[in-house]
Design an enzyme around this catalytic site. Sequence first.
Site, PDB file in Angstrom:
ATOM      1  N   HIS A 110       1.109  -0.962  -0.132  1.00 52.36           N
ATOM      2  CA  HIS A 110       0.006  -0.056  -0.037  1.00 52.36           C
ATOM      3  C   HIS A 110       0.695   0.960  -0.010  1.00 52.36           C
ATOM      4  O   HIS A 110       0.610   2.162  -0.351  1.00 52.36           O
ATOM      5  CB  HIS A 110      -1.162   0.406   1.435  1.00 52.36           C
ATOM      6  CG  HIS A 110      -2.341  -1.044   1.128  1.00 52.36           C
ATOM      7  ND1 HIS A 110      -1.925  -2.244   2.054  1.00 52.36           N
ATOM      8  CD2 HIS A 110      -3.093  -1.231   0.910  1.00 52.36           C
ATOM      9  CE1 HIS A 110      -2.937  -3.161   1.972  1.00 52.36           C
ATOM     10  NE2 HIS A 110      -3.760  -3.149   1.022  1.00 52.36           N
ATOM     11  N   ASP A 136      -4.083  -7.263  -7.775  1.00 50.10           N
ATOM     12  CA  ASP A 136      -5.112  -7.297  -8.522  1.00 50.10           C
ATOM     13  C   ASP A 136      -5.722  -7.277  -9.612  1.00 50.10           C
ATOM     14  O   ASP A 136      -6.232  -6.080 -10.316  1.00 50.10           O
ATOM     15  CB  ASP A 136      -6.064  -6.545  -7.368  1.00 50.10           C
ATOM     16  CG  ASP A 136      -6.130  -6.675  -5.471  1.00 50.10           C
ATOM     17  OD1 ASP A 136      -6.310  -7.715  -5.106  1.00 50.10           O
ATOM     18  OD2 ASP A 136      -5.555  -6.148  -4.564  1.00 50.10           O
ATOM     19  N   SER A 183      -0.011  -8.451   1.278  1.00 49.12           N
ATOM     20  CA  SER A 183      -1.578  -8.647   1.590  1.00 49.12           C
ATOM     21  C   SER A 183      -1.738  -8.808   3.067  1.00 49.12           C
ATOM     22  O   SER A 183      -1.048  -9.574   3.658  1.00 49.12           O
ATOM     23  CB  SER A 183      -1.981 -10.199   0.571  1.00 49.12           C
ATOM     24  OG  SER A 183      -3.362  -9.912   1.452  1.00 49.12           O
TER      25      SER A 183
HETATM   26  P1  AMP Z   1      -6.873  -3.886  -0.178  1.00 51.07           P
HETATM   27  O1  AMP Z   1      -6.294  -2.624   0.460  1.00 51.07           O
HETATM   28  O2  AMP Z   1      -6.263  -5.186  -0.427  1.00 51.07           O
HETATM   29  O3  AMP Z   1      -8.617  -3.798  -1.401  1.00 51.07           O
HETATM   30  O4  AMP Z   1      -5.842  -3.332  -1.352  1.00 51.07           O
HETATM   31  C1  AMP Z   1      -6.090  -1.597  -1.819  1.00 51.07           C
HETATM   32  C2  AMP Z   1      -4.725  -1.126  -2.686  1.00 51.07           C
HETATM   33  O5  AMP Z   1      -2.869  -1.819  -3.087  1.00 51.07           O
HETATM   34  C3  AMP Z   1      -5.275  -2.183  -4.683  1.00 51.07           C
HETATM   35  O6  AMP Z   1      -5.217  -1.091  -5.190  1.00 51.07           O
HETATM   36  C4  AMP Z   1      -4.294  -3.211  -4.010  1.00 51.07           C
HETATM   37  O7  AMP Z   1      -4.250  -3.515  -5.752  1.00 51.07           O
HETATM   38  C5  AMP Z   1      -3.053  -2.635  -3.398  1.00 51.07           C
HETATM   39  N1  AMP Z   1      -2.085  -3.904  -3.432  1.00 51.07           N
HETATM   40  C6  AMP Z   1      -2.593  -4.623  -2.171  1.00 51.07           C
HETATM   41  N2  AMP Z   1      -1.757  -5.763  -2.308  1.00 51.07           N
HETATM   42  C7  AMP Z   1      -0.309  -5.328  -3.056  1.00 51.07           C
HETATM   43  C8  AMP Z   1       0.658  -5.549  -2.984  1.00 51.07           C
HETATM   44  N3  AMP Z   1       1.625  -6.742  -2.394  1.00 51.07           N
HETATM   45  N4  AMP Z   1       2.044  -4.535  -4.094  1.00 51.07           N
HETATM   46  C9  AMP Z   1       1.181  -3.277  -4.841  1.00 51.07           C
HETATM   47  N5  AMP Z   1      -0.407  -3.257  -4.119  1.00 51.07           N
HETATM   48  C10 AMP Z   1      -0.670  -3.594  -3.516  1.00 51.07           C
END
Ligand code: AMP
Length: 285
Positions: free
Chosen positions: A37, A154, A191
Amino acid sequence: MILFKKAIDLRKWLDTQQGKGKTIGFVPTMGALHAGHVSLIDASEKQANLTVSSIFINPTQFNDRRDFEKYPVTLSKDIDMLEEAGCDVLFLPSVKEMYPDGITRDQSKTYDLEYLETILEGNYRPGHFQGVCQVVHRLLDIVRPHFLYLGQKDYQQCMVIKKLISLIGMEGSVELVVCPTLREADGLAMSSRNMRLNAEERKKAVSISKALYMIKYDIKEGNLEPLKQKAKVYLEENGFKVDYVGIADANDLSSVKVWDGKQKLVALIAAYLNEVRLIDNMILT
Ligand code: AMP
């Protein structure tokens, strides 16, 4: 960092900033933040004058109630991380603020995602992408950013949001920036759901990225089914219940069964370790 809980207050503040000619970068999240993030925040800071992030665990995108209930919440740590990363604004809305009319999906407001809705994640998580579109549409209406930062982690979601931006007529006003997946030292994609893994599961979790690397290094022209099957068996041997191992065209996610050696491909995996569902992907060629 300024924290807003009400959309109207955030909008007022952004009006003033945009009136001064400031460009806005936006990083939507569901919290339980990690370095992945933060890399999106960093990308925004490099490109935009102001960076807005949001934390909202969106109930309408969870097709599995238990997954929603167990989603990790680490708000005070998240705020510290965002402050440290230099984020300018955090939007932290309530469910009522995001869904003033309630969370039941209004069927008349269905997004026409075409085949993206029925393949891979769409197939295994019915309704998930409608929920994602619902919340991102509302967030884009509130923030009206110049740049929107999403993670390649994603992959399909990035394609869905690209489609959403065109469906809601925002193509000219917001630029979608897809940032690379950040990984742990052993290769596991970062993640929020990794926090739910116990020590033994955490060790096994790396098999997903290993399976993707296996596909990347073994791929050759011709029938791809044996390679997918090998990756699936490898995951099962390491304790996973596999939803899918897919190899698809990297531009449109259409399934590729026989490779001509030229088409740009992406491999995508979704699999459960006990109760925790993990996803990852890798560009192959
Ligand atoms: P989330 O909080 O999991 O919904 O993710 C928020 C944003 O962070 C989304 O655009 C995800 O694709 C991105 N994201 C999650 N994990 C990663 C990662 N390991 N590397 C880069 N971006 C990520």
